[in-house]
Design an enzyme around this catalytic site. Structure first.
Site, PDB file in Angstrom:
ATOM      1  N   LEU A 513       0.799  -1.184  -0.153  1.00 17.74           N
ATOM      2  CA  LEU A 513       0.152  -0.007   0.035  1.00 17.74           C
ATOM      3  C   LEU A 513       0.816   1.251  -0.082  1.00 17.74           C
ATOM      4  O   LEU A 513       0.506   2.254  -0.550  1.00 17.74           O
ATOM      5  CB  LEU A 513      -0.904   0.007   1.051  1.00 17.74           C
ATOM      6  CG  LEU A 513      -2.056  -0.961   1.204  1.00 17.74           C
ATOM      7  CD1 LEU A 513      -2.855  -0.840   2.599  1.00 17.74           C
ATOM      8  CD2 LEU A 513      -3.159  -0.490   0.118  1.00 17.74           C
ATOM      9  N   GLY A 514       2.241   1.014   0.632  1.00 16.67           N
ATOM     10  CA  GLY A 514       2.917   2.315   0.648  1.00 16.67           C
ATOM     11  C   GLY A 514       4.242   1.943   1.319  1.00 16.67           C
ATOM     12  O   GLY A 514       4.171   1.136   2.267  1.00 16.67           O
ATOM     13  N   GLY A 516       6.759   3.919   4.286  1.00 21.45           N
ATOM     14  CA  GLY A 516       6.694   5.163   5.074  1.00 21.45           C
ATOM     15  C   GLY A 516       8.224   4.956   5.595  1.00 21.45           C
ATOM     16  O   GLY A 516       9.098   4.166   5.421  1.00 21.45           O
ATOM     17  N   GLY A 519       8.837   1.675   7.597  1.00 21.65           N
ATOM     18  CA  GLY A 519       8.549   0.295   7.058  1.00 21.65           C
ATOM     19  C   GLY A 519       7.563   0.345   5.761  1.00 21.65           C
ATOM     20  O   GLY A 519       6.957   1.124   5.521  1.00 21.65           O
ATOM     21  N   VAL A 521       3.975  -0.815   4.206  1.00 22.00           N
ATOM     22  CA  VAL A 521       2.577  -1.161   4.552  1.00 22.00           C
ATOM     23  C   VAL A 521       1.688  -1.931   3.622  1.00 22.00           C
ATOM     24  O   VAL A 521       1.957  -1.861   2.288  1.00 22.00           O
ATOM     25  CB  VAL A 521       1.740   0.113   4.723  1.00 22.00           C
ATOM     26  CG1 VAL A 521       0.377  -0.124   5.205  1.00 22.00           C
ATOM     27  CG2 VAL A 521       2.422   1.118   5.655  1.00 22.00           C
ATOM     28  N   LYS A 538       1.463  -2.810   8.919  1.00 22.49           N
ATOM     29  CA  LYS A 538       2.992  -2.215   8.662  1.00 22.49           C
ATOM     30  C   LYS A 538       3.869  -3.038   9.303  1.00 22.49           C
ATOM     31  O   LYS A 538       3.926  -3.575  10.596  1.00 22.49           O
ATOM     32  CB  LYS A 538       2.851  -0.816   9.412  1.00 22.49           C
ATOM     33  CG  LYS A 538       3.948   0.051   9.585  1.00 22.49           C
ATOM     34  CD  LYS A 538       4.087   1.244  10.210  1.00 22.49           C
ATOM     35  CE  LYS A 538       2.973   2.251   9.471  1.00 22.49           C
ATOM     36  NZ  LYS A 538       3.496   3.547   8.863  1.00 22.49           N
ATOM     37  N   ASP A 632       5.948  14.229  12.371  1.00 15.00           N
ATOM     38  CA  ASP A 632       5.998  14.072  10.760  1.00 15.00           C
ATOM     39  C   ASP A 632       4.730  14.272  10.071  1.00 15.00           C
ATOM     40  O   ASP A 632       4.393  13.475   9.332  1.00 15.00           O
ATOM     41  CB  ASP A 632       6.666  12.817  10.530  1.00 15.00           C
ATOM     42  CG  ASP A 632       7.040  12.565   9.132  1.00 15.00           C
ATOM     43  OD1 ASP A 632       7.059  13.842   8.310  1.00 15.00           O
ATOM     44  OD2 ASP A 632       7.273  11.464   8.629  1.00 15.00           O
TER      45      ASP A 632
END
Ligand SMILES: *[C@@H]1O[C@H](CO)[C@@H](O)[C@H](O)[C@H]1NC(C)=O
Ligand SMILES: *[C@@H]1O[C@H](CO)[C@@H](O)[C@H](O)[C@H]1NC(C)=O
Length: 798
Positions: A513-514, A516, A519, A521, A538, A632
């Site tokens: 999914l993405g 970051g 780590g 996801v 995650k 963040d």
């Protein structure tokens, strides 16, 4: 003999055709149905849709309508006669000259389809759910799709001028208080309407499909295609998707209904009934019915003196305020009246303080219905002022005293509303009945008053004691039941997952999914309390804490957060080196994707998101048991749930700062363009770093552009924060927002307020930046925003 055989053969051959003729969907001229319990409806060839009489629950009344015939709740999708029911034995006849004619048992005509003196040769109940009257030339003369009520079906479209009306309630099909329309300007809008004049009040949903500069780019019609996707088709053929989600594969019914509560909702339902809850919501507008229905006229999402709150499905529910009762006891969404008299004639006989009292309620606001605002004033003076003023029905206090008069409109219950709300009642008629908003304080007051009243009677006191004890016992038992632990669930309702389980849930960490800072996801699905839940897993690859205990304590701190603007942690896995966090999945992706896409979100959506993030951050900073500094904040770390609410993610992962621990000397956290100057300097890092990042983010939301476009090139005008200050100082706010000009929802004073708040947040001096609590109050408009100073008075390191 042979001819007899031949006949037999022919008959056998024709039998299926004869039988089928009944199910062909066609209805002959002269056919009729009488409204009784066992009346046979006219079915579509597939048997999925039926046209006929439906008995209305608990009455002897019938509604001539179209419904899904094969699913258990037989949902109605169209109805005749403006939703007015007819008595038993009423009759519908298909005539050649007047189409469908509905009359009562004595033959008095009640309604007919809008066709006159035409030449209808048959009617047809189509498999799409459309009931059509066909002329002898094979052309359609009338159909239910062109005369919609509150529902649209696949293959149906809505041209400019088309209208849907909500019903009055779930079971009262007459026209209610809301309508959705396709307007000339090219927008699809939903608005409350004044009854009975049909005057349209301000829309609470407006599709961003109007382009005043290019008529061809404006919406032309709304389409609901065969596979269930809804979109608005522009004059130039472009489309604006209303259904932004992916729909399940074939095998589902789809519908979109302007529900009686004013929420326009697309649903699907499995064709084969599987025992799952019937209709599943795909999307609904508006995101927050209680807050989004605005404007000075009308009563809001609920009736007058009624208070709106969202239930766990984000649908509005209404509850009269304490001391008030429903005008029509069967219409919970309607208006309430005071259960006592509030009169200016009493004064003089005895003092107002003797006659009236004030109840303190929590979380309740009536924006805009004040007739007086007093400031500066103390809380005691405010209460006294309302008590002794015969016009004052309620007062809201926070530094200023907002006095409100009847009827109270746009009532909203909002957990983030942290002012005091006082409602006046007449002491003689203690408001003992009527639903209450739980508030310990006023319950205590009531118990006190009741005990004083009953003091003379010991018997009643004993009764009271017994009731109170029973009550406590009940509450205690309820709590005890709620607290029973489940096998693999911790006290925070967190679930332990094994690594194997998560590997299986994500099909071996297949769909990413993405990525970051901490780590990757992955998307997955698990069985949680008998339903399948989509999750985001995650996989932490960079753990600062090595000991088990620290990981557990961080996870438990995250798990203790509960706020509607935070992504919820569902569970975790902690096996050796494998550390994974399991979150609820957010269907609408990141805020970055929404903001920087080609089609910009409308102003209402932008302000809703900005406010949501502010509230979530205020919660992290001030309301959790352990203060959490995010460190963040950026659009990639804000996710959008199915209702497009902003949800902050990735919090609690940066090293948790205790309240008195002010500075960590580790490397700079955060992302370039969003980090405050103190990271680079020798001054303490506090929650104000989040305020700074939020300020940058807020400006991005307002302007729908990145703060750091061409950041590397260092061009002055390319830095959004500088641009915002310049435009603000020179009064050119219009240059900041890239909003379709026709976006009527844009409120310039709100825009000005948002920009000023953004500028306050990006002040170089952290002590000048407001707290997040103050920020959300300023964004809401409950406290004034002072004119901000230049954000970087000394040329900065930025
Ligand atoms: C039923 O509706 C479909 C889709 O609009 C259309 O193609 C079809 O011709 C209709 N059937 C009849 C018999 O008119
Ligand atoms: C319906 O619309 C969706 C999304 O625009 C599209 O993917 C799909 O192919 C369309 N279906 C039909 C039958 O036109």
């Amino acid at each position: 003999m042979s001819s007899f055989l031949y006949l037999l053969l022919l008959l056998t051959f024709m039998l299926p055709i004869l039988v089928n003729a009944q199910d062909s969907g066609a209805v002959e001229i002269g056919a009729s149905i009488t409204a009784t319990d066992d009346a046979t409806p006219w079915l579509s060839p597939s048997g999925e849709f039926a046209f006929g009489f439906r008995k209305i629950q608990n009455t002897d009344l019938y509604l001539l309508s179209i419904w899904y015939h094969k699913i258990p709740d037989k949902t109605i999708v169209w109805f005749s006669n403006d939703g007015i029911t007819v008595p038993r034995k009423s009759k519908v006849v298909l005539t050649a000259l007047h189409g469908i004619v509905l009359s009562d048992s004595l033959g008095k005509e009640l309604w007919k389809s809008g066709t006159n003196n035409t030449d209808i040769s048959y009617a047809y109940m189509n498999n799409t759910g459309n009931f059509m009257l066909m002329g002898s030339d094979g052309f359609k003369l009338w159909d239910s799709f062109s005369n919609p009520t509150d529902t649209l079906l696949p293959t149906q479209s809505m041209e400019i001028g088309g209208v849907l009306y909500s019903r009055v309630s779930e079971t009262n099909f007459a026209k209610g208080r809301f309508q959705s329309r396709m307007l000339k300007g090219g927008t699809f809008e939903i608005n409350p309407r004044e009854m009975p004049t049909y005057n349209a009040y301000r829309s609470y949903y407006v599709s961003p499909t109007s382009d005043p500069n290019d008529k061809n780019n404006s919406g032309l019609y709304l389409s609901f295609n065969e596979t269930g996707y809804m979109y608005i088709v522009r004059g130039n053929g472009g489309i604006y998707d209303l259904t932004k989600q992916k729909l399940p594969a074939p095998g589902y019914y789809h519908r979109a209904t302007l529900d009686f509560d004013g929420v326009f909702t697309q649903y699907y339902h499995p064709k084969e009934f599987t025992g799952t809850p019937s209709w599943t919501v795909v999307w609904q507008e508006p995101g927050n019915m209680c807050a989004d229905v605005k404007g000075v006229h009308g009563s809001g999402a609920c009736g007058f003196n009624n208070v709106c709150s969202l239930d766990d499905k984000r649908r509005p529910v209404c509850e009269c305020i304490k001391g008030y009762v429903l005008l029509n006891p069967r219409d919970e969404y309607g208006s309430c009246k005071p259960n006592f008299s509030l009169s200016c004639d009493d004064n003089g006989l005895s003092s107002a303080e003797e006659l009236y009292g004030l109840l303190e309620l929590r979380d309740i606001d009536w924006p805009n219905s004040e007739y007086a605002v007093q400031t500066p004033i103390s809380e005691i003076e405010c209460k006294r002022s309302c008590l002794s003023d015969c016009f004052c029905a309620a007062a809201i206090y926070s530094n200023a005293c907002w006095k409100k008069k009847l009827p109270l409109a746009h009532g909203i219950r909002d957990q983030n509303f942290n002012h005091k709300t006082f409602v006046k009642f007449r002491k003689a008629d203690l408001p003992l009945q009527g639903p209450n908003f739980p508030n310990k304080k006023d319950q205590d007051n009531l118990i006190l008053v009741v005990s004083v009243l009953l003091f003379s009677s010991i018997f009643f006191n004993i009764m009271l004691l017994a009731v109170v004890c029973l009550g406590f016992f009940y509450i205690y038992r309820k709590k005890a039941i709620q607290h029973q632990p489940h096998n693999t669930v911790t006290e925070n309702n967190l679930r332990f997952f094994t690594f194997k389980e998560l590997e299986k849930a994500t099909s071996g960490f297949k769909e990413e999914l993405g990525r970051g800072a901490f780590g990757i996801v992955y998307k997955g699905a698990v069985q949680l309390s008998s339903t399948t839940t989509i999750i985001a897993v995650k996989k932490l690859d960079r753990m600062t804490q090595d000991t088990d205990k620290e990981f557990k304590s961080e996870v438990s701190i995250i798990a203790q957060t509960h706020h509607k603007n935070l992504v919820r942690l569902v569970g975790f896995c902690d096996e050796g080196r494998q550390r994974l966090l399991v979150y609820e999945y957010m269907v609408n992706g990141t805020l970055a994707r929404l903001l920087f896409a080609d089609v910009k979100p409308g102003w209402m959506q932008r302000s809703h998101i900005g406010l949501g993030i502010a509230r979530g951050l205020a919660y992290l900073h001030e309301e959790c048991s352990t203060q959490i500094i995010h460190c963040d904040i950026k659009p990639q770390n804000i996710l959008l749930d199915e209702y497009h609410n902003a949800r902050i993610s990735d919090f609690g992962l940066a090293k948790l700062l205790n309240i008195n621990q002010s500075r960590t000397n580790t490397a700079i956290r955060g992302t370039k363009g969003y980090v405050a100057a103190e990271w680079f300097r020798n001054i303490p890092v506090t929650v104000k770093v989040d305020v700074y990042s939020f300020g940058v983010l807020l400006l991005e939301i307002i302007c729908c552009r990145r703060s750091v476009e061409n950041f590397e090139l260092g061009g002055g005008k390319d830095i959004l924060t500088d641009l915002a200050w310049d435009c603000f100082r020179e009064g050119r706010l219009g240059d900041l927002v890239e909003i379709e000009k026709e976006d009527e929802s844009i409120k310039w004073n709100e825009l000005g307020r948002f920009v000023m708040v953004g500028i306050w947040c990006i002040q170089e001096d952290p002590s000048l930046r407001p707290t997040m609590r103050k920020v959300s109050q300023m964004l809401e408009g409950v406290v004034d925003v002072p004119y901000p100073p230049c954000p970087s008075p000394f040329s900065s390191t930025r």
